[in-house]
Design an enzyme around this catalytic site. Structure first.
Site, PDB file in Angstrom:
ATOM      1  N   ARG A  91       0.803  -1.396  -0.110  1.00  0.00           N
ATOM      2  CA  ARG A  91       0.053   0.022   0.032  1.00  0.00           C
ATOM      3  C   ARG A  91       0.984   1.168  -0.042  1.00  0.00           C
ATOM      4  O   ARG A  91       1.652   1.419   0.952  1.00  0.00           O
ATOM      5  CB  ARG A  91      -0.874   0.121   1.201  1.00  0.00           C
ATOM      6  N   HIS A 135      -2.658  11.092   0.665  1.00  0.00           N
ATOM      7  CA  HIS A 135      -2.118  10.815   1.963  1.00  0.00           C
ATOM      8  C   HIS A 135      -1.318  12.144   2.452  1.00  0.00           C
ATOM      9  O   HIS A 135      -0.287  12.412   2.417  1.00  0.00           O
ATOM     10  CB  HIS A 135      -0.978   9.771   2.050  1.00  0.00           C
ATOM     11  N   GLU A 180      -7.110   8.698   6.231  1.00  0.00           N
ATOM     12  CA  GLU A 180      -7.414   9.188   7.429  1.00  0.00           C
ATOM     13  C   GLU A 180      -7.978  10.874   7.425  1.00  0.00           C
ATOM     14  O   GLU A 180      -7.124  11.740   8.009  1.00  0.00           O
ATOM     15  CB  GLU A 180      -6.122   9.275   8.265  1.00  0.00           C
ATOM     16  N   ASN A 305      -7.247   2.040  10.012  1.00  0.00           N
ATOM     17  CA  ASN A 305      -5.794   2.282  10.698  1.00  0.00           C
ATOM     18  C   ASN A 305      -5.904   2.079  12.036  1.00  0.00           C
ATOM     19  O   ASN A 305      -6.833   2.992  12.651  1.00  0.00           O
ATOM     20  CB  ASN A 305      -5.046   3.615  10.104  1.00  0.00           C
ATOM     21  N   TYR A 307      -3.995   2.100  15.953  1.00  0.00           N
ATOM     22  CA  TYR A 307      -2.915   2.335  16.643  1.00  0.00           C
ATOM     23  C   TYR A 307      -2.853   2.117  17.990  1.00  0.00           C
ATOM     24  O   TYR A 307      -2.292   1.576  18.850  1.00  0.00           O
ATOM     25  CB  TYR A 307      -2.051   3.684  16.327  1.00  0.00           C
ATOM     26  N   GLU A 365      -3.480   0.080   8.277  1.00  0.00           N
ATOM     27  CA  GLU A 365      -2.285   0.329   9.028  1.00  0.00           C
ATOM     28  C   GLU A 365      -2.195  -0.176  10.328  1.00  0.00           C
ATOM     29  O   GLU A 365      -3.359   0.019  11.028  1.00  0.00           O
ATOM     30  CB  GLU A 365      -1.925   2.018   9.214  1.00  0.00           C
TER      31      GLU A 365
HETATM   32  C1  BGC Z   1      -0.609   7.841   9.217  1.00  0.00           C
HETATM   33  C2  BGC Z   1       0.737   7.749   9.042  1.00  0.00           C
HETATM   34  C3  BGC Z   1       1.556   7.761  10.136  1.00  0.00           C
HETATM   35  C4  BGC Z   1       1.335   7.051  11.332  1.00  0.00           C
HETATM   36  C5  BGC Z   1       2.291   6.860  12.499  1.00  0.00           C
HETATM   37  C6  BGC Z   1      -1.088   7.288  10.513  1.00  0.00           C
HETATM   38  O1  BGC Z   1      -1.974   8.256  11.185  1.00  0.00           O
HETATM   39  O2  BGC Z   1      -1.606   7.590   8.243  1.00  0.00           O
HETATM   40  O3  BGC Z   1       1.216   8.540   7.848  1.00  0.00           O
HETATM   41  O4  BGC Z   1       2.990   7.653  10.146  1.00  0.00           O
HETATM   42  O5  BGC Z   1      -0.311   6.954  11.543  1.00  0.00           O
HETATM   43  O6  BGC Z   1       1.672   8.186  13.116  1.00  0.00           O
END
Ligand code: BGC
Length: 465
Positions: A91, A135, A180, A305, A307, A365
C-alpha cells in the site's frame, strides 16, 4: 454500541483450530511524502508538506522530506525488500503534485511515469499494488486557493483521481481515495500540528465535509471508468470511559463521535451524528442534503488504521474534546506516547461489524514506534517491543474473523522507517531500519518475524516463542 470501562493490560483469547483464510492478504504500507524524497523532481509541484517542513519551527529538528528514504530512486531495492518479506500487497500513496503540479489543469506525464514504473515493478515481483490517492500532501497551489476549505476541492480531487485511474487502472486493482480524513481535519485545521497548520474551530467541520465530498466524487468518477475496487481509509481509536461517572461517559461519547463517527456515519449512513452538531454549536454549518447522498456512494471496502485506544476522563474544559488521557498503570506506551492495547483493535472491528453492516475490511495500517539506534549494529536491529506489538495485534485478527468480521487483509505500518510528519525522523515505525546517513536498509527482527507470519499464513503466531 458503547465500550465499557476497561483498564489494565489486554487479554486476548486464543482461537484454537482456526486458520486465517487462504486468500487473507498480507501487506505493508507507506506514504509518498514520508518516503519518496525528491519532492520537486521531474516537474512536480510543491505540496503543503513541503512548505510546512520548510517553515522554521513546524517540524522537529527542521527535518524535511527532501531526501526521506530516497525511495524515488531506490524503489527497485525497496521492492526487493518487499519480496524478502514475502509481501503479497504493498500500500503506497501517489503524490498529487507529481501528477498535477498546480493541482488541476496540465498533467505532468513524468510524475505518472514514476508511479507506472513502480506499479509495473510490483506486478513483476508478484506484489499487488494498493494505491492511495491522498495521504495528506495537497498541492501548495491549491492551498493558495483555500485548500480543503474551498468547496471546489471536491472537483479538483475528482479531476486528479480520474487522471490517475486512466493511466493505472487495470494494473492497480485496489484504490483508496483518502487516508485518514480525520487527521487532515484535526491536525491540519484544528490543532495546527500538521500541514497546513491552521487552528480554527470553524474550519474543521467544513474541511471534513469537503474531504467527504471529494471522496464521494472520486468514487463516482471511478464507477464511471474503473473496473476494480475502491474504498476509504479511516483511523479509528476506541474510547473507553476512565470511570463510570456520568461526566466521563458523556466525554467518551463526544470523543467517540468526534473521531470515529465523524466520517463513518456519513459514508455508511448518510448523516452526521447529532452529538457532533451539539459539540460544534455555532461552528457547525448546515450542509445540503444532496451532499450526503454523494458522500454515501457505496464503497467496496473500508480500510482501518489502528494504533491505540483512548481512556477518556472529562476535564471540564477544552474544546472540542474536553478530555484527558489518564496513564494506565501497568500498560506499555510507545515512543509516540500511545498505549499498546490490542484488545482495542478487536473491539473496533466488532464495532464496525455491528454498527455498519459488516463491510469488507482491511487493516490498512497498524504498527508502533519504539526506539532503535540510528545505525544498525552488526547488520541487525533487535526490536522486541515492536515485534511483541505486531504479534499481539495480529493474534486478535483471528479472533475478529471468528467473531464474524469480514476481515480480508492486514498492512503493517510501515515498510520503512520514514519521516514521521511533525516528529521528523525521530520516530521509527519500520519493519526495515533505514540509516538516514547512507540510506542503508536493514531488516529488523520484527520484519523477519512478519516474514514468518506471512510464510505460515499466520500459523506461527500461535506457536510458543
Ligand atoms: C498515518 C501515517 C503515520 C502513522 C503513525 C497514521 O496516522 O497514516 O502516515 O506515519 O499514522 O503516526
Amino acid at each position: 454500541m458503547s465500550w465499557g470501562v476497561r483498564t489494565g493490560t489486554a487479554s486476548v483469547e486464543r482461537v484454537d483450530g482456526m486458520d486465517f483464510p487462504d486468500d487473507f492478504l498480507w501487506g505493508a504500507a507507506t506514504a509518498a511524502y514520508q518516503i519518496e524524497g525528491s519532492p520537486l523532481a521531474d516537474g512536480a509541484g510543491a505540496s503543503i508538506w513541503h512548505r510546512f517542513c520548510h517553515t522554521p519551527g513546524m517540524v522537529r529538528d527542521g527535518d524535511t522530506g527532501d531526501v526521506a528514504c530516497d525511495h524515488y530512486h531506490r524503489w527497485p531495492e525497496d521492492i526487493a525488500l518487499m519480496r524478502r518479506l514475502g509481501l503479497q500487497s504493498y500500500r503506497f500513496s501517489i503524490a498529487w503534485g507529481r501528477v498535477l503540479p498546480q493541482g488541476t489543469g496540465a498533467v505532468n506525464e513524468a510524475g505518472l511515469d514514476f508511479y507506472e514504473r513502480l506499479v509495473d515493478g510490483l506486478l513483476e515481483a508478484g506484489i499487488a499494488p494498493n494505491a492511495t490517492l491522498y495521504h495528506w500532501d495537497l498541492p501548495a497551489a491549491l492551498d493558495d486557493c483555500g485548500g480543503w476549505l474551498n468547496r471546489d476541492s471536491a472537483d479538483w480531487f475528482a479531476e486528479y483521481a480520474e487522471r490517475v485511474f486512466r493511466r493505472l487502472d487495470g494494473r492497480v486493482k485496489m484504490w483508496t481515495t483518502l487516508n485518514e480524513p480525520w487527521v487532515v481535519m484535526d491536525g491540519g485545521y484544528l490543532s495546527g500540528a500538521l500541514a497546513p497548520g491552521h487552528r480554527n474551530l470553524y474550519e474543521a467541520p467544513i474541511v471534513a465535509h469537503n474531504l467527504l465530498r471529494a471522496h464521494g466524487k472520486a468514487v463516482q468518477a471511478y464507477r464511471a471508468s474503473g473496473a476494480h475496487r475502491i474504498g476509504l481509509v479511516v483511523n479509528l481509536e476506541p474510547k473507553y470511559p476512565a470511570s463510570d461517572a456520568l461526566q466521563d461517559r458523556a466525554a467518551t461519547r463526544r470523543a467517540h463521535a468526534y473521531m470515529n463517527r465523524h466520517f463513518m456515519d456519513p459514508v455508511f449512513r448518510g448523516r452526521y451524528d447529532e452529538v457532533l452538531v451539539q459539540m460544534f454549536g455555532a461552528a457547525w454549518p448546515s450542509f445540503p442534503a444532496s451532499d450526503l447522498e454523494l458522500i454515501r456512494t457505496p464503497i467496496d471496502f473500508l480500510g482501518i488504521n489502528y494504533y491505540t485506544r483512548n481512556v477518556v476522563r472529562d476535564d471540564g474544559g477544552r474544546f472540542p474534546l474536553p478530555v484527558d488521557r489518564p496513564v494506565q498503570p501497568g500498560a506499555t506506551y510507545s515512543e509516540t506516547g500511545w498505549e499498546v492495547f490490542p484488545q482495542g483493535l478487536l473491539d473496533t472491528l466488532n464495532w464496525v461489524r455491528t454498527r455498519y453492516g459488516n463491510p469488507p475490511v482491511y487493516i490498512t495500517e497498524n504498527g508502533s514506534a519504539f526506539y532503535d539506534p540510528p545505525v544498525a549494529q552488526g547488520g541487525a536491529v533487535h526490536d522486541p517491543l515492536r515485534m511483541h506489538y505486531l504479534r499481539q495485534h495480529l493474534r486478535v485478527l483471528r479472533q475478529a474473523i471468528a467473531d464474524g468480521c469480514d476481515l480480508r487483509g492486514y498492512y503493517a505500518w510501515s515498510l520503512l522507517d520514514n519521516l514521521e510528519w511533525a516528529h521528523g525522523y525521530s520516530k521509527r515505525f519500520g519493519l526495515v531500519h533505514v540509516d538516514f546517513q547512507n540510506q542503508r536498509r536493514t531488516l529488523k527482527d520484527s520484519g523477519a518475524h512478519y516474514a514468518r507470519v506471512i510464510a505460515s499464513n499466520g500459523q506461527c503466531l500461535f506457536d510458543e516463542v
